[in-house]
Scaffold this motif. Structure first.
Motif, short mmCIF file in Angstrom:
data_model
loop_
_atom_site.label_atom_id
_atom_site.label_comp_id
_atom_site.label_asym_id
_atom_site.label_seq_id
_atom_site.Cartn_x
_atom_site.Cartn_y
_atom_site.Cartn_z
N GLU A 256 47.09 28.17 23.60
CA GLU A 256 47.37 27.03 22.73
C GLU A 256 48.71 26.43 23.15
O GLU A 256 49.68 27.16 23.41
CB GLU A 256 47.41 27.46 21.27
N ARG A 257 48.80 25.13 23.17
CA ARG A 257 50.02 24.47 23.62
C ARG A 257 50.97 24.23 22.45
O ARG A 257 51.24 23.10 22.05
CB ARG A 257 49.67 23.15 24.32
N ILE A 258 51.47 25.33 21.90
CA ILE A 258 52.43 25.25 20.81
C ILE A 258 53.52 26.28 21.03
O ILE A 258 53.33 27.27 21.74
CB ILE A 258 51.78 25.48 19.43
N ALA A 259 54.68 26.03 20.42
CA ALA A 259 55.77 26.99 20.51
C ALA A 259 55.51 28.17 19.58
O ALA A 259 54.79 28.04 18.59
CB ALA A 259 57.08 26.30 20.12
N TRP B 180 46.12 24.30 14.53
CA TRP B 180 45.27 23.36 13.78
C TRP B 180 46.01 22.04 13.55
O TRP B 180 45.45 20.96 13.74
CB TRP B 180 44.85 23.98 12.46
N GLU B 181 47.25 22.14 13.14
CA GLU B 181 48.05 20.93 12.94
C GLU B 181 48.29 20.22 14.26
O GLU B 181 48.25 18.99 14.33
CB GLU B 181 49.37 21.31 12.27
N ASP B 182 48.49 20.99 15.32
CA ASP B 182 48.69 20.41 16.64
C ASP B 182 47.42 19.67 17.09
O ASP B 182 47.50 18.57 17.66
CB ASP B 182 49.04 21.51 17.64
N ALA B 183 46.25 20.25 16.83
CA ALA B 183 45.00 19.61 17.20
C ALA B 183 44.81 18.30 16.45
O ALA B 183 44.37 17.29 17.03
CB ALA B 183 43.82 20.56 16.92
N ARG B 184 45.11 18.29 15.16
CA ARG B 184 44.96 17.05 14.39
C ARG B 184 45.88 15.96 14.92
O ARG B 184 45.50 14.79 14.99
CB ARG B 184 45.26 17.32 12.91
N ALA B 185 47.09 16.36 15.34
CA ALA B 185 48.03 15.39 15.90
C ALA B 185 47.51 14.79 17.20
O ALA B 185 47.86 13.66 17.56
CB ALA B 185 49.39 16.05 16.13
#
Length: 263
Positions: free
Chosen positions: A45-48, A156-161
Motif C-alpha cells: 500500500e502506498r501510505i506512510a 481506505w482513505e488513501d484509495a478514496r482520495a
C-alpha cells in the motif's frame, strides 16, 4: 605406567580441598551453533506507517498449532521510516526445527494492528537466503467515515482520495480490487499479496438487485468482480464489511469483502 589426567573442571575443587561433582548437561556457550533469520518485511500500500509504528516478527514451530508455545522467538523494532523494514532474528541451535515459519505484524503506537502476513511463511534454515515477508492490510485506527457510516482508515482513505468508489479485498492469497468512477470504471487489481497487478481500463457494469457486476479484460485476461450487498467478515482480521466480493480471474474463484468509499 599410564597416568590418568584430572579433568579440568575438578581442579578448583581439589585445590580448595573440597568436593564437587562434574557438571551435567552444561548449556553451550552463547551463540554456539546459532543461526540468524535475516530479511525484510513490507506492505505494498502506498501510505506512510501509522504514528508510533512497530514491527513484530516471530519465528514459529510450524509443526504446532496456533498456541503460545509455538512461538520460539519474537523480535520487535521501530518501523517509522516506512517499508521495506530490514530485520535480523538470531536463534540458538536448540530452537532449530524440521519445519519453521515466520509471521510479521505492524502495529501503531496504540497497539492497533495495521498490517499482517496473511499466513505463516515457511522458512528453511539450510537455504540460508534472506526472506521477504509481504504483509496485507488488516485494519487500523479509524480516521474518516465512508458513505455507509463505516470508519475508514489508512489505505481506505488513501484509495478514496485517488477516486476509488468501491474497494474489495480477500485473503489466502491476498488480493485487492479498486473500482474507479464513471459508467465504465477502471478496475485495478493487486493479486497474490500484491506481487502482480492487472488493469481493466473500462469495465462493463451490470446491476441486478443486490448484486453489481464489473466485467472486462486486462490484456488477454478476463476479469469479473461481483459485489453483493450482504454482511461480510474478513477472515484474517474479523473486520465487518457491508458487502461480499467475488472475483473471477485466470480461472480462479476468489472470495472476499467489499466497501463503498463514495456515493
Amino acid at each position: 605406567m599410564h597416568r590418568r589426567r584430572t579433568p579440568y573442571f575438578l581442579l578448583p575443587c581439589l585445590l580448595a580441598l573440597g568436593g564437587c561433582t562434574a557438571p551435567q548437561d552444561a548449556p553451550p556457550p552463547p551463540g554456539r551453533d546459532a543461526g540468524v533469520v535475516a530479511g525484510q518485511a513490507l506492505y505494498r500500500e502506498r501510505i506512510a506507517p501509522p504514528p508510533g509504528a512497530r514491527l513484530r516478527v516471530q519465528l514459529i514451530d510450524a509443526t504446532r498449532a496456533d498456541a503460545p508455545e509455538a512461538v520460539l522467538l519474537e523480535h520487535e523494532q521501530d518501523a517509522g521510516d516506512g517499508p521495506p523494514f530490514a530485520f535480523s532474528l538470531p536463534y540458538a541451535a536448540e530452537q532449530a526445527r524440521e519445519r519453521l515459519a515466520l509471521h510479521a505484524e505492524l502495529h501503531d503506537g496504540e497497539g492497533n494492528l495495521w498490517f499482517v502476513t496473511p499466513s505463516r511463511v515457511p522458512y528453511a534454515p539450510a537455504e540460508g537466503r534472506p526472506v521477504e515477508l509481504v504483509m496485507a492490510f488488516a485494519g487500523g485506527e479509524p480516521t474518516a467515515g465512508g458513505p455507509d457510516g463505516a470508519p475508514l482508515a489508512g489505505p481506505w482513505e488513501d484509495a478514496r482520495a485517488r477516486g476509488v468508489v468501491v474497494r474489495a479485498l480477500g485473503q489466502e492469497p491476498g488480493w485487492v480490487a479498486d473500482v474507479g468512477e464513471g459508467g465504465a470504471p477502471r478496475l485495478a487489481l493487486q493479486l497474490d499479496y500484491g506481487t502482480r497487478q492487472l488493469d481493466v481500463p473500462a469495465a462493463e457494469v451490470a446491476r441486478d438487485g443486490a448484486v453489481t457486476t464489473y466485467r472486462g479484460t486486462a490484456g488477454d485476461t478476463s476479469v469479473v468482480l461481483r459485489i453483493v450487498e450482504a454482511a461480510c467478515e474478513d477472515v484474517m482480521s474479523g473486520e465487518p464489511f457491508p458487502a461480499r466480493a467475488e472475483l473471477e480471474v485466470e480461472g480462479r474463484q476468489l472470495a472476499g469483502c467489499a466497501r463503498r468509499l463514495a456515493p
